[in-house]
Design a protein around this motif. Sequence first.
Motif, PDB file in Angstrom:
ATOM      1  N   LEU A  19     -18.497  38.365 -55.088  1.00 21.13           N
ATOM      2  CA  LEU A  19     -17.454  39.020 -54.297  1.00 21.13           C
ATOM      3  C   LEU A  19     -16.120  39.024 -55.035  1.00 21.13           C
ATOM      4  O   LEU A  19     -15.412  40.031 -55.051  1.00 21.13           O
ATOM      5  CB  LEU A  19     -17.296  38.332 -52.938  1.00 21.13           C
ATOM      6  CG  LEU A  19     -18.211  38.770 -51.832  1.00 21.13           C
ATOM      7  CD1 LEU A  19     -18.103  37.841 -50.634  1.00 21.13           C
ATOM      8  CD2 LEU A  19     -17.888  40.189 -51.412  1.00 21.13           C
ATOM      9  N   PHE A  20     -15.774  37.900 -55.656  1.00 19.24           N
ATOM     10  CA  PHE A  20     -14.503  37.810 -56.365  1.00 19.24           C
ATOM     11  C   PHE A  20     -14.468  38.755 -57.563  1.00 19.24           C
ATOM     12  O   PHE A  20     -13.476  39.452 -57.786  1.00 19.24           O
ATOM     13  CB  PHE A  20     -14.245  36.369 -56.808  1.00 19.24           C
ATOM     14  CG  PHE A  20     -12.887  36.180 -57.410  1.00 19.24           C
ATOM     15  CD1 PHE A  20     -11.755  36.226 -56.613  1.00 19.24           C
ATOM     16  CD2 PHE A  20     -12.743  35.976 -58.770  1.00 19.24           C
ATOM     17  CE1 PHE A  20     -10.494  36.062 -57.163  1.00 19.24           C
ATOM     18  CE2 PHE A  20     -11.498  35.815 -59.329  1.00 19.24           C
ATOM     19  CZ  PHE A  20     -10.362  35.853 -58.532  1.00 19.24           C
ATOM     20  N   VAL A  26     -12.419  46.232 -58.231  1.00 25.40           N
ATOM     21  CA  VAL A  26     -11.850  47.240 -57.325  1.00 25.40           C
ATOM     22  C   VAL A  26     -10.327  47.279 -57.456  1.00 25.40           C
ATOM     23  O   VAL A  26      -9.719  48.365 -57.501  1.00 25.40           O
ATOM     24  CB  VAL A  26     -12.270  46.969 -55.857  1.00 25.40           C
ATOM     25  CG1 VAL A  26     -11.497  47.847 -54.883  1.00 25.40           C
ATOM     26  CG2 VAL A  26     -13.756  47.207 -55.696  1.00 25.40           C
ATOM     27  N   ALA A  27      -9.694  46.115 -57.559  1.00 16.11           N
ATOM     28  CA  ALA A  27      -8.231  46.079 -57.711  1.00 16.11           C
ATOM     29  C   ALA A  27      -7.814  46.690 -59.051  1.00 16.11           C
ATOM     30  O   ALA A  27      -6.812  47.413 -59.120  1.00 16.11           O
ATOM     31  CB  ALA A  27      -7.723  44.648 -57.599  1.00 16.11           C
ATOM     32  N   LEU A  52     -12.073  40.396 -49.028  1.00 13.51           N
ATOM     33  CA  LEU A  52     -11.284  39.173 -48.962  1.00 13.51           C
ATOM     34  C   LEU A  52     -11.635  38.344 -47.726  1.00 13.51           C
ATOM     35  O   LEU A  52     -11.748  37.114 -47.803  1.00 13.51           O
ATOM     36  CB  LEU A  52      -9.789  39.490 -48.969  1.00 13.51           C
ATOM     37  CG  LEU A  52      -8.852  38.287 -48.907  1.00 13.51           C
ATOM     38  CD1 LEU A  52      -9.022  37.417 -50.143  1.00 13.51           C
ATOM     39  CD2 LEU A  52      -7.415  38.735 -48.764  1.00 13.51           C
ATOM     40  N   VAL A  53     -11.831  39.005 -46.603  1.00 13.45           N
ATOM     41  CA  VAL A  53     -12.197  38.280 -45.383  1.00 13.45           C
ATOM     42  C   VAL A  53     -13.550  37.608 -45.562  1.00 13.45           C
ATOM     43  O   VAL A  53     -13.725  36.422 -45.250  1.00 13.45           O
ATOM     44  CB  VAL A  53     -12.187  39.226 -44.156  1.00 13.45           C
ATOM     45  CG1 VAL A  53     -12.806  38.563 -42.952  1.00 13.45           C
ATOM     46  CG2 VAL A  53     -10.768  39.680 -43.858  1.00 13.45           C
ATOM     47  N   TRP A  54     -14.521  38.343 -46.073  1.00 13.13           N
ATOM     48  CA  TRP A  54     -15.843  37.760 -46.278  1.00 13.13           C
ATOM     49  C   TRP A  54     -15.802  36.632 -47.307  1.00 13.13           C
ATOM     50  O   TRP A  54     -16.413  35.576 -47.106  1.00 13.13           O
ATOM     51  CB  TRP A  54     -16.850  38.841 -46.695  1.00 13.13           C
ATOM     52  CG  TRP A  54     -17.492  39.480 -45.520  1.00 13.13           C
ATOM     53  CD1 TRP A  54     -17.090  40.616 -44.874  1.00 13.13           C
ATOM     54  CD2 TRP A  54     -18.630  39.003 -44.799  1.00 13.13           C
ATOM     55  NE1 TRP A  54     -17.920  40.869 -43.816  1.00 13.13           N
ATOM     56  CE2 TRP A  54     -18.878  39.903 -43.753  1.00 13.13           C
ATOM     57  CE3 TRP A  54     -19.469  37.904 -44.954  1.00 13.13           C
ATOM     58  CZ2 TRP A  54     -19.927  39.726 -42.859  1.00 13.13           C
ATOM     59  CZ3 TRP A  54     -20.523  37.729 -44.074  1.00 13.13           C
ATOM     60  CH2 TRP A  54     -20.740  38.633 -43.036  1.00 13.13           C
ATOM     61  N   LEU A  55     -15.079  36.831 -48.394  1.00 16.42           N
ATOM     62  CA  LEU A  55     -14.963  35.788 -49.414  1.00 16.42           C
ATOM     63  C   LEU A  55     -14.330  34.530 -48.830  1.00 16.42           C
ATOM     64  O   LEU A  55     -14.806  33.420 -49.068  1.00 16.42           O
ATOM     65  CB  LEU A  55     -14.141  36.297 -50.603  1.00 16.42           C
ATOM     66  CG  LEU A  55     -13.840  35.275 -51.701  1.00 16.42           C
ATOM     67  CD1 LEU A  55     -15.117  34.817 -52.378  1.00 16.42           C
ATOM     68  CD2 LEU A  55     -12.878  35.856 -52.703  1.00 16.42           C
ATOM     69  N   SER A  56     -13.282  34.689 -48.065  1.00 17.31           N
ATOM     70  CA  SER A  56     -12.589  33.538 -47.473  1.00 17.31           C
ATOM     71  C   SER A  56     -13.501  32.764 -46.537  1.00 17.31           C
ATOM     72  O   SER A  56     -13.567  31.529 -46.594  1.00 17.31           O
ATOM     73  CB  SER A  56     -11.349  34.000 -46.710  1.00 17.31           C
ATOM     74  OG  SER A  56     -10.457  34.649 -47.559  1.00 17.31           O
TER      75      SER A  56
END
Length: 163
Positions: A19-20, A26-27, A52-56
């Motif tokens: 994910l990271f 993507v960024a 970001l939500v899923w990664l967190s």
Amino acid sequence: MLRIHAAMDFALKYLCCLLFISMVGVASWQVIARYLLNNPSTISETLLRFSLVWLSMLAIAYVVGQREHVSLTLLTDRLTGRWRIISSVLMEVLFILFAAIVLIYGGVKATSNSMAQMYPLLNIAKGYLYLSLPVSGVLIIIYCLNNCALLIKKRVPSRSVTP
């Protein structure tokens, strides 16, 4: 128990890394598209927020499983032997209650309430964003139950103390 713990650790570590890495890609694409191609990407911001939500939430579950979460150890550092194990198990039980009530119960309600709303650019339901709450809640409960069993069998040390 140790196999379940190790398998979950392996899966979560690599999923979080994946994910990271995808978020960095993507960024980077967003910056390249905006400043070099003068054609900004329309979905990158939404995709980054989603990721970001899923990664967190997955990283939180992993950290709870490692027993490296933030906690006040003023009292528990002074305990020894059986009382230290009891306090560690009690902490795990509190995490289980939090995960069950807030993450699973609240997350299921939030997910079901937002399944009808759509992200217009991604064309997926917003409920999939909130689905990270009950998923991480289930993972946290599995980790905590496993940690309790290991603590009771004295196969895992109490939480590490940093100087």
